[in-house]
Design a protein around this motif. Structure first.
Motif, PDB file in Angstrom:
ATOM      1  N   GLN A  73      28.317  -5.962  18.708  1.00  0.00           N
ATOM      2  CA  GLN A  73      28.946  -5.777  20.014  1.00  0.00           C
ATOM      3  C   GLN A  73      29.123  -7.107  20.754  1.00  0.00           C
ATOM      4  OE1 GLN A  73      26.916  -2.984  22.502  1.00  0.00           O
ATOM      5  NE2 GLN A  73      28.398  -3.129  24.171  1.00  0.00           N
ATOM      6  N   GLY A  74      30.341  -7.307  21.241  1.00  0.00           N
ATOM      7  CA  GLY A  74      30.640  -8.488  22.045  1.00  0.00           C
ATOM      8  C   GLY A  74      30.987  -9.735  21.269  1.00  0.00           C
ATOM      9  N   THR A  75      31.061  -9.648  19.929  1.00  0.00           N
ATOM     10  CA  THR A  75      31.310 -10.851  19.125  1.00  0.00           C
ATOM     11  C   THR A  75      32.755 -10.996  18.665  1.00  0.00           C
ATOM     12  OG1 THR A  75      30.739  -9.721  17.049  1.00  0.00           O
ATOM     13  CG2 THR A  75      28.941 -10.828  18.246  1.00  0.00           C
ATOM     14  N   ALA A  76      33.604  -9.981  18.904  1.00  0.00           N
ATOM     15  CA  ALA A  76      34.965 -10.036  18.357  1.00  0.00           C
ATOM     16  C   ALA A  76      36.020  -9.635  19.379  1.00  0.00           C
ATOM     17  CB  ALA A  76      35.064  -9.149  17.116  1.00  0.00           C
ATOM     18  N   GLY A  77      36.002  -8.362  19.804  1.00  0.00           N
ATOM     19  CA  GLY A  77      37.041  -7.886  20.723  1.00  0.00           C
ATOM     20  C   GLY A  77      37.046  -8.621  22.042  1.00  0.00           C
ATOM     21  N   MET A  78      35.882  -8.790  22.657  1.00  0.00           N
ATOM     22  CA  MET A  78      35.818  -9.487  23.945  1.00  0.00           C
ATOM     23  C   MET A  78      36.224 -10.956  23.839  1.00  0.00           C
ATOM     24  SD  MET A  78      35.443  -9.387  27.148  1.00  0.00           S
ATOM     25  CE  MET A  78      34.656  -7.827  27.538  1.00  0.00           C
ATOM     26  N   PRO A  79      35.785 -11.696  22.814  1.00  0.00           N
ATOM     27  CA  PRO A  79      36.274 -13.071  22.659  1.00  0.00           C
ATOM     28  C   PRO A  79      37.803 -13.149  22.511  1.00  0.00           C
ATOM     29  CG  PRO A  79      34.304 -12.776  21.354  1.00  0.00           C
ATOM     30  CD  PRO A  79      34.675 -11.410  21.876  1.00  0.00           C
ATOM     31  N   ILE A  80      38.393 -12.194  21.789  1.00  0.00           N
ATOM     32  CA  ILE A  80      39.857 -12.179  21.661  1.00  0.00           C
ATOM     33  C   ILE A  80      40.485 -11.936  23.028  1.00  0.00           C
ATOM     34  CG2 ILE A  80      41.834 -10.986  20.626  1.00  0.00           C
ATOM     35  CD1 ILE A  80      39.956 -10.223  18.276  1.00  0.00           C
ATOM     36  N   LEU A  81      39.946 -10.969  23.758  1.00  0.00           N
ATOM     37  CA  LEU A  81      40.464 -10.675  25.091  1.00  0.00           C
ATOM     38  C   LEU A  81      40.328 -11.873  26.016  1.00  0.00           C
ATOM     39  CD1 LEU A  81      41.592  -8.582  27.100  1.00  0.00           C
ATOM     40  CD2 LEU A  81      39.226  -7.930  27.592  1.00  0.00           C
ATOM     41  N   ASN A  82      39.213 -12.577  25.938  1.00  0.00           N
ATOM     42  CA  ASN A  82      39.016 -13.757  26.791  1.00  0.00           C
ATOM     43  C   ASN A  82      40.042 -14.840  26.506  1.00  0.00           C
ATOM     44  OD1 ASN A  82      36.849 -12.694  28.204  1.00  0.00           O
ATOM     45  ND2 ASN A  82      35.312 -13.540  26.806  1.00  0.00           N
ATOM     46  N   ALA A 107      25.852 -14.275  15.626  1.00  0.00           N
ATOM     47  CA  ALA A 107      26.642 -13.876  16.794  1.00  0.00           C
ATOM     48  C   ALA A 107      27.496 -15.020  17.324  1.00  0.00           C
ATOM     49  CB  ALA A 107      25.716 -13.348  17.891  1.00  0.00           C
ATOM     50  N   GLY A 108      26.898 -16.185  17.497  1.00  0.00           N
ATOM     51  CA  GLY A 108      27.656 -17.330  18.014  1.00  0.00           C
ATOM     52  C   GLY A 108      28.778 -17.733  17.085  1.00  0.00           C
ATOM     53  N   GLY A 109      28.514 -17.714  15.785  1.00  0.00           N
ATOM     54  CA  GLY A 109      29.542 -18.076  14.816  1.00  0.00           C
ATOM     55  C   GLY A 109      30.694 -17.098  14.820  1.00  0.00           C
ATOM     56  N   LEU A 110      30.392 -15.812  14.992  1.00  0.00           N
ATOM     57  CA  LEU A 110      31.452 -14.803  15.055  1.00  0.00           C
ATOM     58  C   LEU A 110      32.321 -14.994  16.290  1.00  0.00           C
ATOM     59  CD1 LEU A 110      29.549 -11.592  13.924  1.00  0.00           C
ATOM     60  CD2 LEU A 110      31.357 -12.779  12.666  1.00  0.00           C
ATOM     61  N   VAL A 111      31.687 -15.230  17.426  1.00  0.00           N
ATOM     62  CA  VAL A 111      32.453 -15.458  18.656  1.00  0.00           C
ATOM     63  C   VAL A 111      33.399 -16.636  18.477  1.00  0.00           C
ATOM     64  CG1 VAL A 111      32.292 -16.184  21.067  1.00  0.00           C
ATOM     65  CG2 VAL A 111      30.747 -14.429  20.189  1.00  0.00           C
ATOM     66  N   ARG A 112      32.890 -17.720  17.906  1.00  0.00           N
ATOM     67  CA  ARG A 112      33.744 -18.906  17.696  1.00  0.00           C
ATOM     68  C   ARG A 112      34.864 -18.614  16.714  1.00  0.00           C
ATOM     69  NH1 ARG A 112      28.617 -21.296  18.179  1.00  0.00           N
ATOM     70  NH2 ARG A 112      28.278 -21.241  15.913  1.00  0.00           N
ATOM     71  N   ALA A 113      34.563 -17.882  15.649  1.00  0.00           N
ATOM     72  CA  ALA A 113      35.568 -17.605  14.616  1.00  0.00           C
ATOM     73  C   ALA A 113      36.686 -16.721  15.163  1.00  0.00           C
ATOM     74  CB  ALA A 113      34.910 -16.929  13.419  1.00  0.00           C
ATOM     75  N   TYR A 114      36.327 -15.652  15.859  1.00  0.00           N
ATOM     76  CA  TYR A 114      37.356 -14.761  16.398  1.00  0.00           C
ATOM     77  C   TYR A 114      38.152 -15.434  17.519  1.00  0.00           C
ATOM     78  CZ  TYR A 114      35.972 -10.769  13.601  1.00  0.00           C
ATOM     79  OH  TYR A 114      35.743  -9.908  12.538  1.00  0.00           O
ATOM     80  N   SER A 115      37.477 -16.258  18.293  1.00  0.00           N
ATOM     81  CA  SER A 115      38.179 -17.004  19.343  1.00  0.00           C
ATOM     82  C   SER A 115      39.163 -17.997  18.735  1.00  0.00           C
ATOM     83  CB  SER A 115      37.172 -17.755  20.229  1.00  0.00           C
ATOM     84  OG  SER A 115      36.308 -16.863  20.901  1.00  0.00           O
TER      85      SER A 115
END
Length: 209
Positions: A73-82, A107-115
């Motif tokens: 939760q919070g590692t993919a959809g929200m980073p894309i939206l941001n 988690a941090g790596g996923l956020v960076r990757a999706y962003s």
């Protein structure tokens, strides 16, 4: 009313053997956004995840949705939206597809990757500015039309169509906020001897430089 939108953005990156594919399109309704997301899911039905986000003005209502599609939760959809919010984009949908390569990113790596995948798709898209305009019609004599090219139109204006008959009929759009000054300048240019008719309001897209 004025906002940025974008269309046809694609980006692919590989991070620790996982492939991330970002795809952006312009959508005019929530139904179109959902249809696009389903089409990507169908195209990449063997992918590990198809995460998405969209922001759409639909019937005057801002509709925002996002999904992690099985990622933490919070590692993919929200980073894309941001990414979309930071770009200031509206009426766009982005799907980032992931093919898992066997190495967990955390988690941090996923956020960076999706962003990164979403940002790449945004950066590769064609960006336009949607502006609320008023549509005008002018019936020129051929003599008056000949000198129309010497009139300086506002930055946010666009010729829509030209019809030739015993006269020249021109339809064009001008940013609504600039219409009063535009009409005044136009009438002064022709010494108030050329009629101009203001029609309906429309949203028109101007490509960003």
């Amino acid at each position: 009313m004025e906002f940025l939108t974008a269309d046809k953005g694609d980006f692919t990156t590989e991070i620790k053997r996982s492939e991330f594919i970002g795809k952006l399109v312009k959508v005019n309704s929530e139904e179109e956004a959902k249809s696009f997301i389903n089409s990507v899911k169908k195209e990449h039905s063997l992918a590990t995840h198809n995460c998405y986000a969209y922001i759409v003005y639909d019937d005057g209502v801002e509709r925002v949705r996002y999904s992690d599609d099985g990622e933490p939760q919070g590692t993919a959809g929200m980073p894309i939206l941001n990414v979309l919010k930071n770009k200031g984009f509206y009426n766009v949908a982005v799907v980032v597809t992931r093919y898992f390569g066997g190495v967990k990113l955390g988690a941090g790596g996923l956020v960076r990757a999706y962003s990164e995948a979403a940002s790449g798709a945004c950066n590769n898209a064609t960006v336009t500015r949607c502006v609320l305009c008023s549509k005008f019609r002018v019936d020129f004599s051929y003599e008056n039309y000949k000198i129309f090219s010497n009139f300086k139109m506002p930055k946010y204006s666009k010729n829509l169509s030209i019809e030739y008959s015993d006269k020249v009929t021109v339809f064009f759009a001008v940013k609504k906020e600039e219409c009063d000054s535009f009409v005044s300048a136009f009438e002064n240019f022709y010494n108030k001897k050329q009629a101009i008719a203001r029609l309906n309001d429309i949203i028109y897209e101007f490509e960003e430089n």
